[in-house]
Write an enzyme that holds these catalytic residues in place. Structure first.
Site, short mmCIF file in Angstrom:
data_model
loop_
_atom_site.label_atom_id
_atom_site.label_comp_id
_atom_site.label_asym_id
_atom_site.label_seq_id
_atom_site.Cartn_x
_atom_site.Cartn_y
_atom_site.Cartn_z
N GLY A 46 39.06 35.54 51.04
CA GLY A 46 38.97 36.90 51.52
C GLY A 46 37.60 37.52 50.67
N GLN A 51 31.74 43.66 47.86
CA GLN A 51 31.61 42.68 46.89
C GLN A 51 30.20 42.10 47.15
OE1 GLN A 51 35.47 40.79 47.91
NE2 GLN A 51 35.23 40.23 46.04
N CYS A 91 40.19 36.82 42.49
CA CYS A 91 39.14 37.47 43.23
C CYS A 91 37.69 36.88 42.70
CB CYS A 91 39.08 39.13 42.74
SG CYS A 91 37.68 40.10 43.45
N LEU A 92 36.77 36.73 43.74
CA LEU A 92 35.64 36.18 43.51
C LEU A 92 34.78 37.11 42.79
CD1 LEU A 92 34.93 34.86 47.21
CD2 LEU A 92 35.52 33.65 45.31
N HIS A 133 44.70 43.55 49.19
CA HIS A 133 43.39 43.46 48.37
C HIS A 133 42.12 43.68 48.79
CE1 HIS A 133 41.81 40.58 44.88
NE2 HIS A 133 40.99 40.82 45.49
N GLU A 134 41.75 43.27 49.95
CA GLU A 134 40.37 43.45 50.30
C GLU A 134 40.45 44.73 50.76
OE1 GLU A 134 38.38 41.04 49.58
OE2 GLU A 134 39.84 39.54 49.67
N HIS A 137 39.27 47.06 47.71
CA HIS A 137 37.71 46.92 47.39
C HIS A 137 37.01 47.93 48.25
CE1 HIS A 137 37.29 43.35 45.05
NE2 HIS A 137 37.81 42.45 45.80
NI NI Z 1 38.70 40.52 45.48
#
Ligand code: NI
Length: 167
Positions: A46, A51, A91-92, A133-134, A137
């Site tokens: 995701g 991000q 998380c990236l 989660h997204e 963000h």
């Molecule tokens: Ni993330």
């Protein structure tokens, strides 16, 4: 298509609150393609526009094992949440860190797809976790911010050390 740089925690820009997408046009569809390529290359399941330093309400998700089930959510809204589940998340923007976080077990989300068409989706399991989660963000929240201050301090120290080592 292009691979976009991913902001790394604790970058302040990860705390910006995303604005609503007013027009789902060609530039949004291009961003969707670039975000999908960035996510698949990372690899991740995701990615939120926040991000990649684009502060609009847009997320891409693919939780399939075959990486052929891309889901696009523009202006997502949670209509319903049910149950509680603890899930290990990563998380990236916080590479190498995995922590258990409490989330709703099932969610109903309404959003627009990349063609501007509205849809409603009932999700559970990993997809439900990923949506929550997204969506965090987009509100400027990174998952590690659910943890204690002590844990957050340790994570920042660990990331700093790691970044020094790879320099
Ligand atoms: Ni993330």
């Amino acid at each position: 298509m292009a691979i976009l740089p991913i902001l790394q925690y604790p970058d302040e820009r990860l705390h910006k609150v995303a604005k609503k997408v007013e027009n789902v046009d060609g530039s949004i569809r291009k961003l969707v393609k670039d975000m999908a390529e960035t996510m698949y290359t990372a690899p991740g399941i995701g990615l939120a526009a926040t991000q990649v330093d684009r502060h609009i309400r847009l997320i891409v998700i693919d939780v399939s094992e075959t990486h052929d089930d891309l889901r696009v959510f523009i202006n997502p809204e949670l209509l319903k949440t049910e149950g509680k589940e603890e899930h290990e998340e990563g998380c990236l923007s916080v590479p190498g860190i995995y922590e258990k976080i409490n989330r709703a077990e099932r969610v109903t989300v309404r959003a627009l797809d990349e063609n501007g068409k509205e849809f409603t989706l009932d999700a559970e399991g990993l997809l439900a976790v990923c949506i929550q989660h997204e969506m965090d963000h987009l509100l400027g929240k990174v998952f590690v911010e659910y943890l204690s201050h002590l844990k957050q301090t340790r994570i920042r120290a660990k990331l700093k050390k790691h970044r020094r080592e790879i320099l």
